[in-house]
Design a protein around this motif. Structure first.
Motif, PDB file in Angstrom:
ATOM      1  N   ASP A  61      10.667   3.116  -3.807  1.00 41.02           N
ATOM      2  CA  ASP A  61      11.026   4.235  -5.121  1.00 41.02           C
ATOM      3  C   ASP A  61       9.957   3.749  -5.750  1.00 41.02           C
ATOM      4  N   LEU A  62       9.094   3.286  -5.774  1.00 40.59           N
ATOM      5  CA  LEU A  62       8.009   3.230  -6.801  1.00 40.59           C
ATOM      6  C   LEU A  62       7.499   4.669  -7.015  1.00 40.59           C
ATOM      7  N   TYR A  63       7.374   5.296  -5.822  1.00 42.15           N
ATOM      8  CA  TYR A  63       6.589   6.978  -6.473  1.00 42.15           C
ATOM      9  C   TYR A  63       7.366   7.395  -5.827  1.00 42.15           C
ATOM     10  N   LYS A  64       8.489   7.651  -6.682  1.00 40.85           N
ATOM     11  CA  LYS A  64       9.254   9.081  -6.653  1.00 40.85           C
ATOM     12  C   LYS A  64       8.622   9.277  -8.208  1.00 40.85           C
ATOM     13  N   SER A  65       8.510   8.211  -8.765  1.00 37.95           N
ATOM     14  CA  SER A  65       7.806   8.931 -10.838  1.00 37.95           C
ATOM     15  C   SER A  65       7.029   7.505 -10.668  1.00 37.95           C
ATOM     16  N   CYS A  66       5.577   8.599  -9.905  1.00 40.92           N
ATOM     17  CA  CYS A  66       3.979   6.484  -9.784  1.00 40.92           C
ATOM     18  C   CYS A  66       3.682   6.549 -11.193  1.00 40.92           C
ATOM     19  N   LYS A  67       4.008   5.480 -11.508  1.00 41.09           N
ATOM     20  CA  LYS A  67       3.247   4.875 -12.367  1.00 41.09           C
ATOM     21  C   LYS A  67       2.678   3.766 -12.423  1.00 41.09           C
ATOM     22  N   LEU A  68       1.945   3.882 -10.636  1.00 44.81           N
ATOM     23  CA  LEU A  68       1.805   2.346 -10.009  1.00 44.81           C
ATOM     24  C   LEU A  68       0.308   2.226 -10.465  1.00 44.81           C
ATOM     25  N   CYS A  69      -0.498   2.879 -11.208  1.00 45.94           N
ATOM     26  CA  CYS A  69      -1.874   3.376 -11.496  1.00 45.94           C
ATOM     27  C   CYS A  69      -1.467   3.229 -13.730  1.00 45.94           C
ATOM     28  N   PRO A  70      -2.588   2.689 -14.305  1.00 45.95           N
ATOM     29  CA  PRO A  70      -2.832   3.248 -15.486  1.00 45.95           C
ATOM     30  C   PRO A  70      -2.754   4.903 -16.330  1.00 45.95           C
ATOM     31  N   ARG A  71      -2.854   5.148 -15.346  1.00 48.86           N
ATOM     32  CA  ARG A  71      -2.623   7.002 -15.112  1.00 48.86           C
ATOM     33  C   ARG A  71      -1.597   7.356 -15.442  1.00 48.86           C
ATOM     34  N   ASN A  72      -0.830   7.205 -14.722  1.00 48.58           N
ATOM     35  CA  ASN A  72       0.584   6.817 -15.298  1.00 48.58           C
ATOM     36  C   ASN A  72       0.681   8.725 -15.295  1.00 48.58           C
ATOM     37  N   CYS A  73       0.742   8.844 -13.665  1.00 48.18           N
ATOM     38  CA  CYS A  73       0.978  10.843 -13.617  1.00 48.18           C
ATOM     39  C   CYS A  73       1.983  10.682 -13.079  1.00 48.18           C
ATOM     40  N   GLU A  81      -3.483  11.103  -3.749  1.00 49.34           N
ATOM     41  CA  GLU A  81      -2.543  10.964  -2.327  1.00 49.34           C
ATOM     42  C   GLU A  81      -0.547  11.177  -2.609  1.00 49.34           C
ATOM     43  N   THR A  82       0.126  11.328  -1.732  1.00 55.15           N
ATOM     44  CA  THR A  82       1.342  11.301  -1.983  1.00 55.15           C
ATOM     45  C   THR A  82       1.473   9.451  -0.879  1.00 55.15           C
ATOM     46  N   ALA A  83       2.840   9.104  -0.673  1.00 55.10           N
ATOM     47  CA  ALA A  83       3.502   8.246  -0.769  1.00 55.10           C
ATOM     48  C   ALA A  83       3.231   7.350   0.751  1.00 55.10           C
ATOM     49  N   ALA A  97       3.107   0.368   0.149  1.00 58.99           N
ATOM     50  CA  ALA A  97       3.081   0.783   1.093  1.00 58.99           C
ATOM     51  C   ALA A  97       2.267  -0.677   1.960  1.00 58.99           C
ATOM     52  N   LEU A  98       1.171  -0.571   0.963  1.00 56.41           N
ATOM     53  CA  LEU A  98       0.027  -2.084   1.453  1.00 56.41           C
ATOM     54  C   LEU A  98       1.128  -3.008   1.482  1.00 56.41           C
ATOM     55  N   ILE A  99       2.323  -3.603   0.867  1.00 53.78           N
ATOM     56  CA  ILE A  99       3.455  -4.681   1.045  1.00 53.78           C
ATOM     57  C   ILE A  99       4.172  -4.468   2.062  1.00 53.78           C
ATOM     58  N   LYS A 100       4.398  -3.287   2.457  1.00 57.46           N
ATOM     59  CA  LYS A 100       5.326  -2.889   3.824  1.00 57.46           C
ATOM     60  C   LYS A 100       4.672  -3.850   4.736  1.00 57.46           C
ATOM     61  N   GLY A 101       3.064  -3.031   4.906  1.00 49.19           N
ATOM     62  CA  GLY A 101       2.313  -3.733   5.676  1.00 49.19           C
ATOM     63  C   GLY A 101       1.275  -4.612   5.912  1.00 49.19           C
ATOM     64  N   PHE A 102       1.671  -5.902   4.823  1.00 49.30           N
ATOM     65  CA  PHE A 102       1.464  -7.194   4.176  1.00 49.30           C
ATOM     66  C   PHE A 102       2.529  -7.769   5.250  1.00 49.30           C
ATOM     67  N   ILE A 103       3.619  -7.615   4.777  1.00 49.42           N
ATOM     68  CA  ILE A 103       5.018  -8.185   5.567  1.00 49.42           C
ATOM     69  C   ILE A 103       4.815  -7.590   7.277  1.00 49.42           C
ATOM     70  N   ALA A 104       5.095  -6.488   7.597  1.00 50.17           N
ATOM     71  CA  ALA A 104       4.710  -6.212   9.015  1.00 50.17           C
ATOM     72  C   ALA A 104       3.440  -7.210   9.925  1.00 50.17           C
TER      73      ALA A 104
END
Length: 326
Positions: free
Chosen positions: A3-15, A29-31, A123-130
Motif C-alpha cells: 500500500d506504500l506504493y499508492k501515494s508513494c513517499k518512499l524516497c525523500p522526493r515524496n512524489c 518505476e511502478t510497483a 517489494a524487496l521486503i517481500k522478496g527477503f521474506i520469500a
C-alpha cells in the motif's frame, strides 16, 4: 506493505503518485520490482567479498539520478525525459527474487547485496521474506545512495544486516547540480545516522564493522571531499568504517543528465588530487576503513546489456534480465 506504493513517499522526493496503478515518479518505476542483473561480484570492499564474492543484485530505476552514474543503463528512469525512458530490467515476483538469491548463495556468495533498492523497499521486503523461507540465510547488504528517509529505513531493520551507503557530498549546490537534490546533504547524514542507530540497537559490539560509508572523490571538487571527511571524523569515525573511492570515470552517454545545464567533471582524478586526499585522511586521523588506489581508465565500467556486465576478473554472472535464467 505494498500500500506504500499508492501515494508513494518512499524516497525523500515524496512524489505522491500511485505506483500500484502503473504510474511512475522520479525513479521511473511502478510497483513492480525490476532487476537488471545478478552477479557474484569480486570488486566490493574486502570483508564484503570474502572468499566467495558478494551476491550482487542490481535493481532497476533510482530515486537520485546522478549525472555521472556508472550504472545509468539500469538507473535512468522516467525523470530524464518526461517518462519516455526506463532503465533496463525485468519484473520479478518475490519467489523469483528468492530463486535468484538462492542461486547466488549456491555459487558461493557471502551476502545478498542489493544495489539501489531504496525506491523498491516494499517489494524487496517481500522478496527477503520469500528468500528466508527458501533457506537463504546469508546476510543481506543494503547498498544505497544514502538518499533515504529514516521511516523507510526502519522498515528494513529486521531484514538487512549490513549497510553500504554513499555520502556523496555535503555541498547543496553540488547536490542540486549533479543529483537534482539540494536536500541530499542533510538527508544522507540523517539516513546514515539512522542506519548506525539501528545496528547498534541490534548488536552494539559488532555494529561498526557492519556499516561502511562510501565517498567518491570528484575531480576538481576536492573541497566537497574535505567537508565529507571532516563530518565523518567529527561524528561517526568510531561508529562506522570509511570507504574512500577514487574510481570516478567520465560517463559519456546519449541520454540527457538530470540537469542539462551543468557539466560533470570530464577527467579522472589526478595524482596530485589523490595525494592531497591521502593527507587529509591523516589530518583527520581516519585510519580504519578502505581506500582505493588511484584508478584511471574505463575498462572496468559495466555494460548491463551483456550477460556478464563486468569483466570475468570482477564478476561471475548468475542472472540477467535478457534471459531470466539462473
Amino acid at each position: 506493505m505494498l500500500d506504500l506504493y499508492k501515494s508513494c513517499k518512499l524516497c525523500p522526493r515524496n512524489c505522491g503518485i500511485n505506483r500500484l496503478a502503473g504510474e511512475t515518479g522520479f525513479c521511473g518505476e511502478t510497483a513492480e520490482l525490476r532487476i537488471g542483473a545478478a552477479v557474484i561480484h569480486k570488486g566490493e570492499e574486502p570483508p564484503l567479498v570474502g572468499t566467495g564474492g558478494s551476491g550482487t543484485i542490481f535493481i532497476s530505476g533510482c530515486s537520485l539520478g546522478c549525472a555521472f552514474c556508472q550504472n545509468y543503463q539500469l538507473s535512468e528512469g522516467g525523470h530524464l525525459s518526461g517518462g519516455a525512458r526506463t532503465g533496463l530490467g525485468k519484473p520479478v515476483s518475490p519467489d523469483e527474487f528468492a530463486g535468484i538469491c538462492a542461486a547466488l548463495r549456491d555459487k558461493g556468495a557471502e551476502n545478498i547485496n542489493i544495489v539501489t533498492g531504496s525506491h523498491a523497499v516494499p517489494a524487496l521486503i517481500k522478496g527477503f521474506i520469500a528468500a528466508r523461507k527458501a533457506g537463504v540465510n546469508i546476510p543481506a547488504l543494503w547498498n544505497s545512495s544514502g538518499y533515504e528517509s529514516p521511516q523507510v529505513l526502519e522498515l528494513l531493520k529486521d531484514h538487512v544486516d549490513i549497510y553500504l551507503p554513499d555520502l556523496k557530498t555535503l555541498d547543496s549546490e553540488i547536490a542540486q547540480n549533479f543529483f537534482n537534490a539540494p536536500d541530499y546533504p542533510e538527508t544522507a547524514k540523517t539516513a546514515i545516522l539512522k542506519m548506525i542507530d539501528m545496528l547498534e540497537e541490534k548488536s552494539p559490539e559488532y555494529a561498526r564493522e557492519k556499516i561502511i560509508v562510501r565517498h567518491l572523490v570528484l575531480p576538481g571538487l576536492l573541497e566537497s571531499t574535505r567537508s565529507v571527511l571532516r563530518w565523518f571524523a567529527d561524528n561517526i569515525k568510531n561508529r562506522a568504517l570509511l570507504s574512500l573511492m577514487t574510481q570516478y570515470t567520465p560517463v559519456y552517454r546519449h541520454s540527457p543528465t538530470p540537469n542539462k545545464n551543468i557539466d560533470i567533471p570530464n577527467r579522472f582524478l589526478s595524482e596530485e588530487e589523490y595525494n592531497t586526499v591521502m593527507k587529509w585522511l591523516e589530518e583527520f586521523n581516519i585510519e580504519d576503513g578502505f581506500c582505493q588506489e588511484l584508478v584511471t581508465g574505463s575498462n572496468w565500467l559495466p555494460d548491463f546489456k551483456l550477460i556478464n556486465p563486468f569483466s570475468s576478473e570482477l564478476s561471475v554472472p548468475v542472472w540477467h534480465f535478457s534471459t531470466s535464467r539462473t
